[in-house]
Design a protein around this motif. Structure first.
Motif, PDB file in Angstrom:
ATOM      1  N   SER A  35      -6.993 -67.945  -9.548  1.00  0.00           N
ATOM      2  CA  SER A  35      -7.763 -67.544  -8.367  1.00  0.00           C
ATOM      3  C   SER A  35      -6.846 -67.665  -7.165  1.00  0.00           C
ATOM      4  O   SER A  35      -6.132 -68.665  -7.028  1.00  0.00           O
ATOM      5  CB  SER A  35      -8.996 -68.437  -8.187  1.00  0.00           C
TER       6      SER A  35
ATOM      7  N   LEU B  15      -6.928 -58.378 -16.503  1.00  0.00           N
ATOM      8  CA  LEU B  15      -8.129 -58.099 -15.733  1.00  0.00           C
ATOM      9  C   LEU B  15      -7.939 -58.640 -14.325  1.00  0.00           C
ATOM     10  O   LEU B  15      -7.688 -59.826 -14.143  1.00  0.00           O
ATOM     11  CB  LEU B  15      -9.354 -58.756 -16.395  1.00  0.00           C
ATOM     12  N   LYS B  16      -8.065 -57.757 -13.360  1.00  0.00           N
ATOM     13  CA  LYS B  16      -7.889 -58.152 -11.966  1.00  0.00           C
ATOM     14  C   LYS B  16      -9.142 -57.798 -11.184  1.00  0.00           C
ATOM     15  O   LYS B  16      -9.695 -56.708 -11.347  1.00  0.00           O
ATOM     16  CB  LYS B  16      -6.666 -57.442 -11.360  1.00  0.00           C
ATOM     17  N   THR B  17      -9.594 -58.751 -10.341  1.00  0.00           N
ATOM     18  CA  THR B  17     -10.766 -58.490  -9.505  1.00  0.00           C
ATOM     19  C   THR B  17     -10.483 -58.922  -8.075  1.00  0.00           C
ATOM     20  O   THR B  17      -9.756 -59.879  -7.835  1.00  0.00           O
ATOM     21  CB  THR B  17     -12.009 -59.259 -10.016  1.00  0.00           C
TER      22      THR B  17
ATOM     23  N   GLY C 161     -19.311 -54.262  -6.964  1.00  0.00           N
ATOM     24  CA  GLY C 161     -18.507 -54.335  -8.170  1.00  0.00           C
ATOM     25  C   GLY C 161     -19.018 -53.446  -9.283  1.00  0.00           C
ATOM     26  O   GLY C 161     -18.394 -53.340 -10.345  1.00  0.00           O
TER      27      GLY C 161
ATOM     28  N   ASP D 246     -12.519 -60.385  -5.201  1.00  0.00           N
ATOM     29  CA  ASP D 246     -13.812 -61.023  -4.961  1.00  0.00           C
ATOM     30  C   ASP D 246     -14.277 -60.822  -3.525  1.00  0.00           C
ATOM     31  O   ASP D 246     -15.472 -60.753  -3.263  1.00  0.00           O
ATOM     32  CB  ASP D 246     -13.720 -62.522  -5.278  1.00  0.00           C
TER      33      ASP D 246
ATOM     34  N   GLN E 285      -8.940 -63.007  -4.525  1.00  0.00           N
ATOM     35  CA  GLN E 285      -8.764 -62.208  -5.733  1.00  0.00           C
ATOM     36  C   GLN E 285      -8.466 -63.118  -6.924  1.00  0.00           C
ATOM     37  O   GLN E 285      -8.079 -64.276  -6.760  1.00  0.00           O
ATOM     38  CB  GLN E 285      -7.632 -61.192  -5.538  1.00  0.00           C
ATOM     39  N   SER E 286      -8.667 -62.581  -8.110  1.00  0.00           N
ATOM     40  CA  SER E 286      -8.452 -63.377  -9.317  1.00  0.00           C
ATOM     41  C   SER E 286      -7.896 -62.492 -10.412  1.00  0.00           C
ATOM     42  O   SER E 286      -8.057 -61.260 -10.400  1.00  0.00           O
ATOM     43  CB  SER E 286      -9.769 -64.020  -9.776  1.00  0.00           C
TER      44      SER E 286
END
Length: 989
Positions: free
Chosen positions: A506, A569-571, A671, A573, A550-551
């Protein structure tokens, strides 16, 4: 008429020449016959004293003491030396043939009243101030081996409560000035001003990345204590109202160090220290623990221990004992500090350049480190006619903090004492055939934080007329923060067969920049005995904050875990930018008649972008008055009362600490994708109707000095009321929102008494002793809360009680028949329920707090120590249900308690009710030897060289009946404050 005679003229010239020659020769003859050189050092109660004027009485021969307090002067054996300096009593000492005379100057409060102190937009004589201002200087700051400037204030200022959030390096502090005004926990921060520039205290971290810290990262860690010259705390309305909406919770003014005219001075300060936990809990040993576990299974009727009960079924060695507190948090942290500076200048221009680097390791069993480096530059310049002045200062700080993401403190206190060894025979982490989770594996998860902070200020002033000054203050700040929390696969048991594809990170990137401009006009004039000072100014401020949370999850290798591009996997937030704009007009008028009757009026009109249209502007102001009654004729000539002042103030300040865009209906990315487009979802309802919190403050105080101010006592009473509370008003779940931001017609009151006492017990040339004492009594009360009974806060607050209360069950005793704790059934309905039966109120606010500081000096040796004390209650240590696989305090083995292995639900419920009852409360009062400083100035032949050796200690001894850890610390599951010992040497050339 005879106008001119050459003969007479010649005789006159001859006589004049003879007389002048004789007059000049007489001292020379005296010097030749009895001339000696006198030297020595000049001290005050704390340290060497530069800038003292030394004069041979009755002559024009004089000198000034150097930066190290030393002086040299030529005189005769029968002369008398006069030592004088503003703020100190004048001393006359007969030489009597001596070549060395060391002098201890005594602070003279009567003279100190003439010294001006910083009140923010203006300075005021101590004697003539109408507001409540507490002050500490670098003399006290430098004697404390701490990294956070807020830590230096603990126990030293009346009305200022400072608590520590964590003992880990880079941990934060909380400060409350005269209690809690806002119902919101994040709405009680004071305003911080560094060299005239407002400094935001809003957190810059994220809950997802803060890791082992109980609170998010605070930017206040960036302030370097060794760069601070003085700290002033503005408390009442008279002192804070000129800051308007930002002064509701007090103002903390920090002034950095400046250069002084004179020769160039080089200084190097090197120290090395160690730190460890202050206290370990007295926990059960293996025999006590296993006896508890056996009794628990017996109580539950279980005769065959389950397979998972490794601690008691024989899987683990039942004769093994490990002190897990010693293993996991019992290490020794190392602290290294280096400070260097160069300063000097001419009459017109002075400069100072300093640099500092500090590193700290941890008490955990792995190499973690916190590093902080800082640079400070200051320059002051004045034109030859002294009409134009320029003051510039800049500070840059870089922090690099690498800490475990999980605090091992809780684990160290709950782990079974016969748990397996941490390492196997090959030196690898021991998983003991998958019978436990090795706590050291948690250290594989790391919290990393890098913060860079820049703060600069320029003040330009020009005296158009002797009594008319134009002034502009310009400031700029730039903060960059990048912190991450990693969860690599190496933190899990290898037997699970998990690879780096489950590793995650994170990341939080925050940047905050702001600028401020404050043009001002100062106009002063005299009308007989009356003096009038006026100030008019404006404020323009803008602050922009960018955040990116982001994470990433799943990496081909753990070595790539900090490269988000390598995550499967990238998100994102959260990604946002907020802008805060602030404008104000402020004014001050001060009327002073004969330094006896003083009236001070301040006003400010503020505008903030945090409120909706029609609510953005508000007016604040205050009036303060003082009567210096010791100047009255009927008190002149008395030998007891040397100073007396009665002062009072009343006014309003505001609070806009609510965050940006709270009045708007705002959205975030959902999302979720629909037809290839990512949608938005609302997170906040529109409410343009809420406005400022308002804080009304009243104070009356008496300042008295006795016996030439060797005893100085200040007593103050205050009453603050905060209304129009900005809170999240709960909404029904059917609305789709939990709260609506708005003003609640609730009133919070803080009343209190503050006392400070300063005494000069012994004042001598070789030995001196002074004492400073302060104590504060604050009473917090919720005066009103309309609709409280039907709100979601009905079980949190009670009208007429403090906002820091906890509602508890009333414990009635242990029933040996049922083997259960029992509690009062308040409503007599035959059952114990939280809402109906938790009616006993416990106030967790301190009843009083303060400190006692003593300063001793004997020749070149100085000792300073501070005791900090607090009267309070707190909950005792309750790690889990006794009898389960959780270690307990050793005293539990001697008590009649309901043990269960976890199979008896009634016992478990009773235990958790016990933890929420008045039986769990303990007296957490304490007296702590907070700080000790011992210094020795080495006598050297080279007068231009000064060498000082010192020892400093922090949190050395604690006297308390509290048995559940550190009584000062509020977070039982986190590392408490550490005990620190430091030694160092300071060389000045």
């Amino acid at each position: 008429m005879k106008i001119f005679s050459f003969r007479g003229y010649r005789q006159s010239v001859f006589c004049s020449f003879f007389c002048i020659t004789a007059i000049n020769l007489l001292p020379s003859v005296a010097w030749g016959q009895q001339a000696i050189t006198v030297q020595g050092k000049i001290y005050d109660n704390l340290s060497s004293l530069p800038g003292v004027n030394i004069t041979v009485k009755g002559t024009a021969v004089q000198t000034i003491s150097n930066y190290d307090g030393s002086y040299i002067i030529k005189t005769t054996t029968k002369d008398t030396l006069v030592f004088s300096m503003m703020g100190y009593a004048k001393k006359e000492i007969a030489i009597q043939g001596r070549n060395t005379i060391n002098v201890a100057m005594v602070e003279e409060a009567t003279a100190l009243q003439e010294v001006k102190i910083n009140a923010g937009y203006y300075s005021v004589k101590e004697k003539e101030r109408t507001g409540s201002i507490a002050r500490m200087t670098s003399k006290d700051i430098e004697k404390q081996p701490v990294a956070n400037v807020l830590a230096t204030m603990q126990g030293r200022m009346a009305g200022v409560e400072v608590t520590q959030d964590s003992g880990a390096p880079g941990g934060t502090f909380q400060i409350k000035i005269r209690g809690q005004n806002s119902l919101r926990a994040d709405g009680n921060q004071p305003l911080y001003i560094i060299d005239g520039v407002s400094y935001s205290s809003e957190t810059i971290g994220s809950i997802n990345t803060s890791g082992m810290m109980p609170t998010m990262t605070s930017p206040l860690n960036s302030i370097n204590p060794s760069d601070i010259e003085s700290i002033e705390i503005l408390k009442d309305a008279d002192a804070t109202a000129i800051y308007g909406s930002r002064g509701a919770n007090g103002v903390v003014l920090m002034t950095t160090k400046k250069g002084k005219s004179g020769k160039t001075v080089f200084s190097v300060n090197v120290s090395k220290g160690v730190a460890s936990i202050t206290k370990k809990l007295d926990l059960m040993n293996t025999q006590e623990y296993l006896a508890m576990r056996a009794q628990a299974f017996a109580n539950d009727g279980i005769t065959t221990y389950p397979d998972y009960a490794y601690d008691i079924n024989g899987t683990w060695d039942q004769n093994c004992y490990t002190d897990w507190q010693e293993e996991l948090i019992g290490g020794t942290a190392e602290i290294n500090n280096l400070q260097a500076s160069v300063s000097g200048g001419s009459k017109n221009t002075q400069y100072l350049l300093s640099g500092n680097t500090r590193s700290e390791t941890t008490v955990y069993p792995k190499a973690f480190k916190y590093k902080k480096s800082a640079a400070h530059f200051s320059m002051n310049h004045a034109a030859d006619d002294n009409r134009f002045k320029l003051n510039f200062s800049a500070n840059y700080t870089a922090q690099n903090n690498n800490q475990p993401a999980t605090d091992l403190t809780a684990v160290s206190r709950t782990l079974a004492p016969n748990a397996p060894a941490l390492y196997d025979a090959n030196g690898n982490l021991n998983w003991e055939n998958s019978t436990w989770d090795n706590p050291l594996a948690l250290l594989e998860s790391e919290f990393l934080s890098k913060i860079k902070d820049f703060n600069a200020n320029t003040v330009l002033s020009y005296n158009v007329l002797p009594n008319l000054q134009l002034k502009t203050s310009l400031g700029y700040t730039d903060l960059r923060s990048n912190e991450s929390n990693t969860q690599p696969s190496t933190m899990y048991n290898p037997a699970y067969g998990l690879g780096s594809e489950i590793s995650g990170i994170s990341n939080n990137i925050t940047s905050r920049t702001s600028w401020i401009a404050e043009p001002q006009i100062n106009w002063n004039w005299n009308l007989g005995k009356a003096k009038i000072e006026t100030l008019l100014g404006t404020t323009f401020q803008s602050q922009t904050t960018n955040r990116l949370f982001q994470s990433g999850f799943g990496f081909s290798s753990n070595s790539l875990i900090h490269d988000l591009a390598s995550a499967n996997l990238k998100t994102i937030d959260l990604s946002d930018e907020t802008v805060y704009k602030y404008q104000a007009v402020f004014a001050r008028i001060n009327y002073n008649y004969d330094s006896r009757y003083i009236l001070n009026i301040t006003a400010r009109r503020d505008g903030s972008s945090r409120f909706g249209p029609g609510k953005q502007f508000a007016n604040f102001g205050a009036i303060g008055a003082a009567w210096v009654f010791s100047e009255e004729e009927f008190l002149q000539g008395n030998n007891i009362l040397s100073f007396g002042k009665l002062r009072t103030s009343y006014g309003t300040t505001g609070n806009d600490q609510i965050g940006d865009y709270q009045f708007l209906d705002t959205y975030v990315s959902s999302g979720n994708t629909y037809n290839g487009t990512i949608g938005l979802q609302p997170i906040r309802l529109f409410n343009p109707e809420f406005g400022w919190e308002t804080n009304k403050k009243f104070e009356v105080a008496l300042e008295t000095g006795f016996f030439q101010d060797r005893i100085f006592l200040t007593s103050a009473y205050y009453n603050n009321r905060s209304t129009n509370q900005l809170v999240g008003i709960p909404l029904p779940g059917t609305t789709g929102f939990q709260t609506l931001q708005g003003n609640l017609d609730a009133t919070v009151q803080n009343t209190g008494l503050e006392f400070t006492l300063a005494t000069k017990n012994v004042t001598g040339n070789d030995f001196s002793w002074s004492t400073n004492f302060n104590i504060s009594f604050n009473r917090n009360k919720l005066l009103s809360y309309p609709g409280l009974e039907t709100s979601s806060y009905a079980n949190t607050y009670v009208v007429g009680q403090s906002v820091n209360i906890v509602k508890l069950y009333h414990y009635t005793g242990f029933n040996p028949v049922t083997n259960l704790y029992e509690f009062e059934d308040v409503n007599n309905d035959g059952q114990i329920t939280s809402l109906a039966d938790r009616q006993t109120i416990a106030n967790l606010s301190p009843k009083y707090f303060g400190g006692v500081q003593n300063n001793f000096r004997y020749k070149n040796l100085q000792l300073d120590f501070l005791f900090h004390f607090v009267k309070q209650e707190s909950f005792g240590y309750m790690p889990g249900v006794p009898g389960t696989a959780v270690n307990q305090l050793s005293e539990v083995s001697n008590q009649q308690l309901p043990y269960t292995s976890g199979a008896n639900g009634a016992v478990i419920s009773a235990y958790y009710r016990y933890g929420l009852s008045d039986a769990a409360l303990q007296d957490a009062s304490f007296v702590r030897l907070k700080n000790v400083s011992l210094t020795y100035d080495i006598p050297l032949k080279a007068k231009s060289l000064k060498c000082q050796l010192y020892f400093q200690g922090q949190n050395l001894l604690t006297f308390t009946s509290y048995n559940s850890g550190d009584p000062e610390f509020k977070f039982s599951g986190y590392l408490p404050p550490l005990r620190v010992f430091t030694t160092g040497v300071k060389v000045t050339l």
